[in-house]
Design a protein around this motif. Structure first.
Motif, PDB file in Angstrom:
ATOM      1  N   LEU A 110      62.559 -51.107  45.505  1.00 40.21           N
ATOM      2  CA  LEU A 110      62.462 -49.672  45.212  1.00 40.21           C
ATOM      3  C   LEU A 110      61.145 -49.075  45.686  1.00 40.21           C
ATOM      4  CD1 LEU A 110      63.199 -47.052  43.705  1.00 40.21           C
ATOM      5  CD2 LEU A 110      62.281 -48.093  41.632  1.00 40.21           C
ATOM      6  N   VAL A 111      60.057 -49.768  45.415  1.00 45.23           N
ATOM      7  CA  VAL A 111      58.742 -49.168  45.639  1.00 45.23           C
ATOM      8  C   VAL A 111      58.371 -49.047  47.128  1.00 45.23           C
ATOM      9  CG1 VAL A 111      56.291 -49.355  45.094  1.00 45.23           C
ATOM     10  CG2 VAL A 111      57.993 -49.899  43.339  1.00 45.23           C
TER      11      VAL A 111
ATOM     12  N   THR B 160      63.556 -48.686  35.976  1.00 45.45           N
ATOM     13  CA  THR B 160      63.099 -50.003  36.391  1.00 45.45           C
ATOM     14  C   THR B 160      61.655 -50.304  36.030  1.00 45.45           C
ATOM     15  OG1 THR B 160      64.566 -49.771  38.286  1.00 45.45           O
ATOM     16  CG2 THR B 160      62.969 -51.537  38.386  1.00 45.45           C
ATOM     17  N   LEU B 161      60.738 -49.358  36.318  1.00 46.62           N
ATOM     18  CA  LEU B 161      59.312 -49.697  36.241  1.00 46.62           C
ATOM     19  C   LEU B 161      58.731 -49.694  34.822  1.00 46.62           C
ATOM     20  CD1 LEU B 161      57.949 -47.907  39.458  1.00 46.62           C
ATOM     21  CD2 LEU B 161      58.863 -50.223  39.198  1.00 46.62           C
ATOM     22  N   PRO B 162      59.046 -48.733  33.943  1.00 47.76           N
ATOM     23  CA  PRO B 162      58.410 -48.710  32.616  1.00 47.76           C
ATOM     24  C   PRO B 162      58.816 -49.917  31.749  1.00 47.76           C
ATOM     25  CG  PRO B 162      59.307 -46.562  33.156  1.00 47.76           C
ATOM     26  CD  PRO B 162      59.860 -47.528  34.153  1.00 47.76           C
TER      27      PRO B 162
ATOM     28  N   GLY C 183      66.188 -41.461  43.619  1.00 47.90           N
ATOM     29  CA  GLY C 183      65.410 -42.673  43.369  1.00 47.90           C
ATOM     30  C   GLY C 183      64.479 -42.484  42.183  1.00 47.90           C
ATOM     31  N   ASN C 184      64.379 -41.259  41.672  1.00 56.02           N
ATOM     32  CA  ASN C 184      63.597 -41.047  40.441  1.00 56.02           C
ATOM     33  C   ASN C 184      64.253 -41.786  39.278  1.00 56.02           C
ATOM     34  OD1 ASN C 184      65.759 -39.039  40.574  1.00 56.02           O
ATOM     35  ND2 ASN C 184      64.885 -38.217  38.677  1.00 56.02           N
ATOM     36  N   GLY C 185      65.567 -41.867  39.322  1.00 57.47           N
ATOM     37  CA  GLY C 185      66.283 -42.623  38.293  1.00 57.47           C
ATOM     38  C   GLY C 185      65.902 -44.086  38.343  1.00 57.47           C
TER      39      GLY C 185
ATOM     40  N   ARG D 205      54.635 -39.654  42.363  1.00 59.98           N
ATOM     41  CA  ARG D 205      54.444 -41.078  42.673  1.00 59.98           C
ATOM     42  C   ARG D 205      53.549 -41.778  41.650  1.00 59.98           C
ATOM     43  NH1 ARG D 205      57.651 -44.037  45.958  1.00 59.98           N
ATOM     44  NH2 ARG D 205      56.604 -45.950  46.540  1.00 59.98           N
ATOM     45  N   GLU D 206      52.355 -41.247  41.448  1.00 63.74           N
ATOM     46  CA  GLU D 206      51.400 -41.877  40.530  1.00 63.74           C
ATOM     47  C   GLU D 206      51.955 -41.954  39.118  1.00 63.74           C
ATOM     48  OE1 GLU D 206      48.533 -43.584  40.871  1.00 63.74           O
ATOM     49  OE2 GLU D 206      49.318 -43.477  42.915  1.00 63.74           O
ATOM     50  N   ARG D 207      52.655 -40.889  38.748  1.00 60.88           N
ATOM     51  CA  ARG D 207      53.203 -40.831  37.391  1.00 60.88           C
ATOM     52  C   ARG D 207      54.216 -41.944  37.162  1.00 60.88           C
ATOM     53  NH1 ARG D 207      53.332 -35.210  36.035  1.00 60.88           N
ATOM     54  NH2 ARG D 207      51.252 -35.710  35.323  1.00 60.88           N
ATOM     55  N   PHE D 208      55.051 -42.194  38.161  1.00 59.79           N
ATOM     56  CA  PHE D 208      56.026 -43.279  38.044  1.00 59.79           C
ATOM     57  C   PHE D 208      55.319 -44.615  37.861  1.00 59.79           C
ATOM     58  CE2 PHE D 208      59.140 -40.684  40.725  1.00 59.79           C
ATOM     59  CZ  PHE D 208      59.940 -40.403  39.654  1.00 59.79           C
ATOM     60  N   LEU D 209      54.290 -44.848  38.656  1.00 66.74           N
ATOM     61  CA  LEU D 209      53.646 -46.156  38.654  1.00 66.74           C
ATOM     62  C   LEU D 209      52.848 -46.363  37.372  1.00 66.74           C
ATOM     63  CD1 LEU D 209      52.525 -46.478  42.396  1.00 66.74           C
ATOM     64  CD2 LEU D 209      54.731 -46.953  41.337  1.00 66.74           C
TER      65      LEU D 209
END
Lengths: 196, 461
Positions: A132-133, B235-237, B228-230, B198-202
């Motif tokens: 994804l990233v 996935t990441l959090p 891809g925001n979904g 971007r930064e907020r997602f990471l």
């Protein structure tokens, strides 16, 4: 003592549907679609999403991969077949998805009618974050992994595994309902279909 | 979103009368709805078994609703077995309390959100804000709505009422990191959103989502999206909280083979949406919470005619074909569910206590286009007519209807009334005086014949 929300909701449901008729589910839709040229339809449909797609004889796949990823730092997930592993990636180890240029994976199944590839985080498919990233995704699809329609794909997949169904690069239709490729997911999707 | 629709004043006729004066809005909506209609028709036409898929989709949803209690218990067991936690919420306040409590327990004060109708319906962002938690919308259209302090006006594309030039203005005004030379090219606008989020997602450690489907048999949740925001949020959090209406459950994994064909083609008019994510319980070590939301759904379920609205999979095809929606826009409906489906869902979920909600069953010409395109065959006109009968009516109207019923229910009374009308036909005015002129000004009175059909038949037959 008041009842829990769970008991309340369940009781309300059973009151609401009391006496409602039973339902037969007619499944007269196509369980398998008839497609003569699976590879041809799949590549056409993937291309419709403005993904890059190549059909390559199996023996030439390693050389094509090497050519495509030359100069890119690629995430190489665990279990990727050795012959698909880019030559300079093996000694460096898997790259960090947050700084890598791209990721290379196989897939679990692919669907011709919809031009979809499905990843199930199995060997050679990486974790969900790994695919994804990075901004670029190179996916190798073996011709025998392509099924005709959605029902065949659903029956081949294991729901316990986290699945990602991918149909083209990341896109949005939020501005005047026109499709624009490239938002948060990989902005470039390149698909290699390996045929024997 | 800065505010919820709950308690919005006005009524549909007033709101839409204002909206149709806005030529920019009408132009934007016409362009967008006509684009998507064409795309939908073309990809639906590709499938030789569309009607069979539609019949199956309808029946699977009806079967789910018939045994909803059983399927919810099965779902709860499967999610729990897979390491997830299940919570039940009777109403919006209870759901908001649960989510706020879960977020606070993580020690975080920020959450990222995937576009979700259920969390909009319950006003989750405002409830979290009241608890000192900031919710960031990450869907491009939701971001446009949130930054613009605006209301959503479409189920799928909440910013459909905005064109590219307006979106550029909003980004330049409200997005601190918008590039100064930003153009109104859709690609440039999407790029600005990508960089902004971007930064907020990471960085984010808690995400809130809804779900399109939940599979009772396996405990799997399914989210369809494009950008891809979904995937980023799911996935990441480390912690994922999904708030889902109880009617979103499907009995079996196999049922997805129907809905993954019906939904994308009906919704964005694509063979498949760019990304679909499915996960079961705690995936890849994530802490997963599922909040099952009633909030009026069991009331809808109790209505024999109206319960079919719970089949809705939120595709928005009915909005895109509706002549009323195309002209009035989504805001006139005063609800997160606009268009034909909103006109039957909102009055059932909220009741018809307010002037606005009581006016919604009339926000339709009953042309039936919505029923034609509905992938789960909800007979929206049927429910509209049923709700009109249940809506509050004025004393004069009720008295008039009682008289009409008395006359029409009896042959002799009807014949007498027809003969009286024939005798007085020269005296019937074309236009009624005073407030009644509002009725006659928009209608042509049919000519009263010299002789009624009944009398002619008796004479000639």
């Amino acid at each position: 003592m008041s009842r829990s929300a769970r008991e309340d909701i369940l009781a309300r449901i059973s009151r609401a549907v009391d006496g409602a008729p039973e339902v037969e589910i007619p499944r007269r839709y196509r369980a398998t679609a008839r497609v003569d040229d699976l590879v041809g339809l799949f590549t056409e449909r993937v291309g419709d999403y403005r993904a890059i797609v190549h059909v390559v004889p199996e023996a030439e796949v390693p050389a094509r991969i090497a050519g495509i990823v030359a100069g890119r730092r690629m995430v190489v997930p665990d279990g990727l077949p050795a012959e698909w592993t880019p030559p300079d990636a093996s000694d460096a180890g898997p790259a960090d998805p947050y700084t890598a240029d791209g990721v290379i994976t196989g897939c679990a199944v692919a669907i011709a009618e919809t031009g979809t590839i499905v990843l199930d985080t199995g060997p050679g498919q990486g974790s969900r974050a790994q695919t994804l990233v990075p901004d670029y995704h190179l996916c190798v699809v073996r011709a025998d992994q392509i099924v005709a329609g959605v029902p065949e794909a659903v029956s081949r997949l294991d729901p316990i595994r986290p699945l990602t169904w991918i149909s083209g690069p990341s896109a949005t239709s939020d501005i005047e309902l026109n499709r624009v490729e490239g938002v948060h997911g990989p902005r470039t999707l390149e698909v290699l279909v390996a045929v024997s | 979103m800065s505010a919820t629709f709950i308690g919005m004043p006005g009524n549909f006729p007033k709101n839409s009368a204002q909206a149709v004066q806005n030529s920019q809005l009408r132009y934007n909506l016409r362009k967008a709805t006509h684009t998507i209609r064409g795309k939908r028709a073309s990809v639906v036409g590709e499938l030789p078994d569309w009607q069979e898929l539609r019949a199956a989709g309808k029946a699977i949803k009806d079967e789910t609703l018939r045994h909803l209690d059983r399927y919810l218990l099965q779902l709860e067991e499967a999610v729990t077995a897979a390491g997830g936690h299940v919570h039940w919420a009777r109403d919006a306040a209870e759901a908001n309390r649960i989510v706020a409590g879960l977020v606070k327990a993580t020690g975080e004060r920020e959450v990222v959100k995937v576009k979700s109708m259920a969390t909009q319906e319950i006003g989750l962002n405002e409830a979290l804000a009241a608890e000192g938690i900031t919710a960031y919308e990450t869907d491009l259209a939701e971001l446009i709505v949130q930054l613009g302090d605006d209301f959503p006006s479409h189920i799928l594309v909440p910013a459909i009422h905005r064109n590219r030039a307006e979106i550029r203005e909003i980004f330049l005004d409200r997005m601190e990191d918008a590039p100064p030379g930003l153009t109104d090219e859709p690609a440039a606008l999407a790029e600005a959103a990508r960089v902004h989020l971007r930064e907020r997602f990471l960085r984010s450690r808690v995400a809130v989502s809804g779900a399109n489907f939940m599979i009772a048999e396996t405990g799997t949740l399914v989210v369809l999206e494009s950008e891809g925001n979904g995937r980023m949020c799911l996935t990441l959090p480390e912690t994922l909280i999904s708030v889902v209406g109880i009617e979103k459950v499907l009995p079996t994994w196999r049922d997805l083979e129907v809905f993954l064909q019906l939904l994308p083609r009906s919704s964005t008019g694509e063979r498949m949406n760019p990304y679909t994510s499915t996960w079961t319980g705690s995936a890849e070590g994530q802490d997963f919470h599922l909040v099952l939301l009633d909030n009026g759904r069991t009331d809808v379920l109790a209505d024999e005619v109206g319960r079919q609205a719970l089949r809705c999979i939120r595709c928005s095809a009915c909005l895109n074909v509706c002549p009323v929606y195309e002209r009035a826009g989504g805001h006139a409906y005063g609800s997160v569910y606009p268009g034909p489906i909103g006109a039957i869902l909102t009055p059932q979920l909220r009741g018809m206590g307010s002037e606005l909600d009581a006016s919604l069953p009339y926000a339709s010409s009953l042309c039936g286009a919505c029923y034609e395109v509905c992938p789960v065959a909800i007979d929206i006109p049927e429910v509209l007519v049923d709700l009109r009968a249940k809506a509050p009516h004025g004393a004069a109207e009720r008295a008039g209807m009682r008289v009409a019923g008395w006359v029409l229910n009896d042959q002799a009374r009807l014949a007498a009334a027809q003969r009286a009308a024939t005798r007085l036909r020269g005296l019937v005015p074309r236009r009624l005086p005073g407030p009644l002129s509002a009725w006659t000004d928009t209608r042509d009175l049919p000519d009263i014949p010299e002789e009624s059909f009944r009398d002619w038949w008796e004479r000639e037959g």
